[in-house]
Each structure stands twice: as structure tokens, then as C-alpha cells.
Design an enzyme around this catalytic site. Structure first.
Site, PDB file in Angstrom:
ATOM      1  N   LYS A  40       7.074   5.431  -4.329  1.00 39.54           N
ATOM      2  CA  LYS A  40       6.548   6.771  -4.061  1.00 39.54           C
ATOM      3  C   LYS A  40       5.112   6.826  -4.537  1.00 39.54           C
ATOM      4  CE  LYS A  40       7.056  10.959  -2.586  1.00 39.54           C
ATOM      5  NZ  LYS A  40       5.748  10.831  -1.921  1.00 39.54           N
ATOM      6  N   LYS A  64       5.237   8.014 -14.045  1.00 38.61           N
ATOM      7  CA  LYS A  64       5.388   9.449 -13.803  1.00 38.61           C
ATOM      8  C   LYS A  64       6.761   9.763 -13.211  1.00 38.61           C
ATOM      9  CE  LYS A  64       1.793  11.820 -12.609  1.00 38.61           C
ATOM     10  NZ  LYS A  64       0.658  12.460 -11.888  1.00 38.61           N
ATOM     11  N   LYS A  76       1.296   3.097  -4.225  1.00 41.40           N
ATOM     12  CA  LYS A  76       0.042   3.770  -3.914  1.00 41.40           C
ATOM     13  C   LYS A  76      -0.602   3.063  -2.736  1.00 41.40           C
ATOM     14  CE  LYS A  76      -2.239   7.325  -5.637  1.00 41.40           C
ATOM     15  NZ  LYS A  76      -1.605   8.549  -6.150  1.00 41.40           N
TER      16      LYS A  76
END
Length: 386
Positions: A40, A64, A76
Site C-alpha cells: 500500500k 505506518k 510506493k
């Protein structure tokens, strides 16, 4: 294993410009870890994008997601391009070619991109459509941050701001300050800062000062945030707002308030100004607004810093909610999304605070340790293949 990305790809993106010329751009996608679930992470269009930056941001997403206990790993992506120099039609072609190049690596069960710097919900709609054309049917869950009309979630636009305020309010209570009547300053009045000011005002916090890239305004009794938003919509800046007095932008960070929300760029609170910070709480709305040297000064002065990995995680939480809704083809109301977001943020705040207290750590170190430990535990339980 956690220090190295699991998978990374660099792709060429040939672009036919509107004038008929052709140039070749560079795009990247890095999947740092997927032991707790699919990757993600956002896709950014920026002239400074390179593989090292994308690697670092992918790792950041791993921590995170683990800290907020959503079932994702970190990823990313990005394209080295300044979107301001390209037409909308050219940006669409860039997006579609980039998506087609990384399509073998992404998917609702593999890696779910989202908007980031230089991209928005329209970019995500193009990505979703391009991926879906290749699959022969609509795949709503391949990206998040989409427009509502094509599977986006209610509450997504203000999710990061709402998350920042949820934990900031808890932090104020923790240091003995009642949010009702507390004072705050917000540095940055963009996507995160503007929403943060609005939600703080709704919580009864008086926002005394705000700034943007052009300047800053202050009012000792509190700014009318609703009127300020209308002024920004009309003029494009907080400068010239009749309900406040112009001040230097740097003064927002050292204002005599209970709470500071730095919500613009990294490194704004540093060794040179940290000693002049008078707030009791700093809630990091941006990524990395407080430097390592400043962290030490703030800690010595009794300032509580809520780290970015926790404070601005509301966006990834609601991205998770959007993905869940897309996979179920069942959509929640905005009130349901907001309630679940705040509940998830407060739970994470309580977990980090307890971990910090038990281990005598700063909130930043506690949050990072908790996140790394959760990913490590997943590796440990799954074992090593082969």
C-alpha cells in the site's frame, strides 16, 4: 530482511507530447514488505523522484500500516516529472503508460496505489481504468483515493486532517489541557492544514494563527476558520484575510499556543528555532516537519511531539476502508467512515502511549519500535521460504 525492499521496478515511460515530439520519462514502484498483507502506498509525480526516495517512502509505509494495524505492507511509486509543465492530456498519457508498465505488480490483492504529491483522484481514476481495461472488467479495489463516482470512499478527502486532530486532542488531554478553549497554530493551509484548522475549531480549539507559502495571519482571540476558508477560496492565499493581522510565517511555529500543527513540508522545526517553540504539543501533520536535533530540544523543554507515523496516518486508514468497501461492493456513509477513523486513530494513540510509558521512550521511538515489532512478528510466524 526488513532493511531491504522485497521487490522494486524501474520503467521507461515514452510520452508523445501535444506538439508531436516524444520524450522518455522514468517511473518506479517499490514494494518494501508484504508480510502483513498487500502493498500500500502512493504514487507521486515530481521532478525530484528517484529510486532511493521511493525506497525510503515504501519502508515508511510499512511502519505506518503496521502501527495503525491495517493489513498492508508498505509500497510506493513515482514518476520523475514536473506535472506543472504538462497538459492534462499529457498527464493522462503518462499515468496510463506508467500503469500499464507496472500492471503485473499491482492489484487489489498485490499492491494498491493511492494519490501522493503531484497526483490526485483523477490520476487514480485513470489508473483504475487502465488496469481494468487490461483485465476485461472493472476492478475498483486496485487503487484508493478515487472519485466517489467510481468507487471512492466518503470521508477520504479530509481523512488525514481528521486523524491529526483526533490524536492532537488526545495529546492535549494527556498533558492536562482541555481541548475546549485550548489554542493552536497551523503551519500550512493546504490539504492537511486547512482541514486540521477546520476540525480543531469544531472541537472548541481556538486557532490563533495560520500560514501558507505566501504569508501568515494571526488573531489573539482566534481566527474565524470558516471565513478564512472562504477568503482562501476567493484569493488563493491566507494573505490579506481581513479577520487577522499579518505576521511573519516563522512566527506561527513559535506562537504562544497550546498546540502546533506543522502541516506543510519537512524540517520546519529545527535546531535553530526549536528552543523558541512555546506550545505544549506538536502534532506532525506533514512528513518529517521536526528534525532529529529539534526533537532533542523539544523533549528537554517538555514539549510532547506526536510523530508523523501516527498523527498523519488517517489517510491510509480511510484508504483501507475504501479498499474494503470496493471489495465488498458495499459503501458506508461519511458518518460511519469518520466514526471508524477516529476510533482507529485513538486506539493507535493509546497503544503508542502505553508502549512509550512502559518502555520509557519518546512517542516517536515507541511508534517506530511498535511498528517494526509487528512486522517482525509476522515474519516470525510465517517463517522463511523455502
Amino acid at each position: 530482511m526488513l532493511a531491504e525492499p522485497r521487490r522494486e521496478v524501474s520503467v521507461s515511460i515514452p510520452l508523445r507530447r501535444d506538439d508531436g515530439s516524444v520524450e522518455v520519462l522514468r517511473g518506479y514502484r517499490v514494494q518494501h514488505n508484504y508480510s502483513r498483507g498487500p502493498g500500500k502506498g502512493g504514487v507521486r509525480f515530481d521532478a525530484r523522484v528517484d529510486l532511493d526516495e521511493v525506497r525510503a517512502l515504501a519502508m515508511w509505509m510499512t511502519w505506518k500500516c503496521a502501527l495503525l494495524d491495517v493489513p498492508y505492507g508498505g509500497a510506493k511509486g513515482g514518476v520523475r516529472v514536473d506535472p506543472r509543465g504538462y497538459s492534462t492530456a499529457e498527464l493522462e498519457r503518462i499515468t496510463r503508460r506508467y500503469t500499464s508498465e507496472i500492471a503485473p505488480l499491482i492489484g487489489p490483492n498485490q499492491d494498491i496505489p493511492a494519490p501522493d504529491v503531484g497526483t490526485d483522484e483523477q490520476t487514480m481514476a485513470w489508473m483504475m481504468d487502465t488496469y481494468s481495461v487490461g483485465r476485461g472488467h472493472t476492478v475498483l479495489g486496485v487503487v484508493t483515493g478515487k472519485p466517489i463516482s467510481v468507487g471512492g470512499s466518503q470521508g477520504r478527502a479530509g481523512s488525514t486532517s481528521r486523524g491529526v486532530v483526533a490524536v492532537a486532542v488526545e495529546a492535549l488531554r494527556h498533558v492536562g489541557i482541555d481541548p475546549e478553549g485550548a489554542t493552536a497554530a497551523v503551519q500550512g493551509f493546504g490539504k492537511v492544514g486547512r482541514g486540521a484548522a477546520r476540525f480543531l475549531a469544531r472541537e472548541g480549539v481556538r486557532v490563533l494563527a495560520v500560514s501558507d507559502v505566501n504569508g501568515a495571519v494571526h488573531h489573539p482571540d482566534g481566527l474565524d476558520v470558516e471565513a478564512l476558508e472562504a477568503h482562501v477560496d476567493a484569493t488563493g492565499s491566507v494573505v490579506g484575510f481581513p479577520g487577522g493581522t499579518p505576521v511573519e510565517s516563522d512566527e506561527v511555529l513559535t506562537a504562544d499556543v497550546d498546540l502546533i500543527v506543522p502541516a506543510a513540508v519537512e524540517g520546519v522545526i529545527h535546531a535553530g528555532n526549536a528552543a523558541r517553540v512555546r506550545a505544549r504539543v506538536v502534532a506532525e501533520g506533514a512528513n518529517g516537519p521536526v528534525t532529529t536535533a529539534a526533537d532533542e530540544v523539544l523533549a528537554a523543554n517538555g514539549v510532547l511531539v506526536v510523530p508523523d507515523i501516527l498523527a498523519n496516518a488517517g489517510g491510509v486508514v480511510v484508504s483501507y476502508f475504501e479498499w474494503v468497501q470496493a471489495n465488498q461492493s458495499y459503501w458506508w456513509s461519511e458518518a460511519e467512515v469518520d466514526e471508524r477513523l477516529v476510533e482507529r486513530m485513538i486506539r493507535a494513540w493509546n497503544d503508542v502511549l502505553a508502549y512509550a510509558t512502559d518502555n520509557q521512550l519518546s512517542l516517536r521511538l515507541a511508534a517506530t519500535c511498535m511498528a517494526v515489532e509487528r512486522v517482525y512478528r509476522a515474519h516470525e510466524v510465517r517463517g522463511l521460504y523455502p
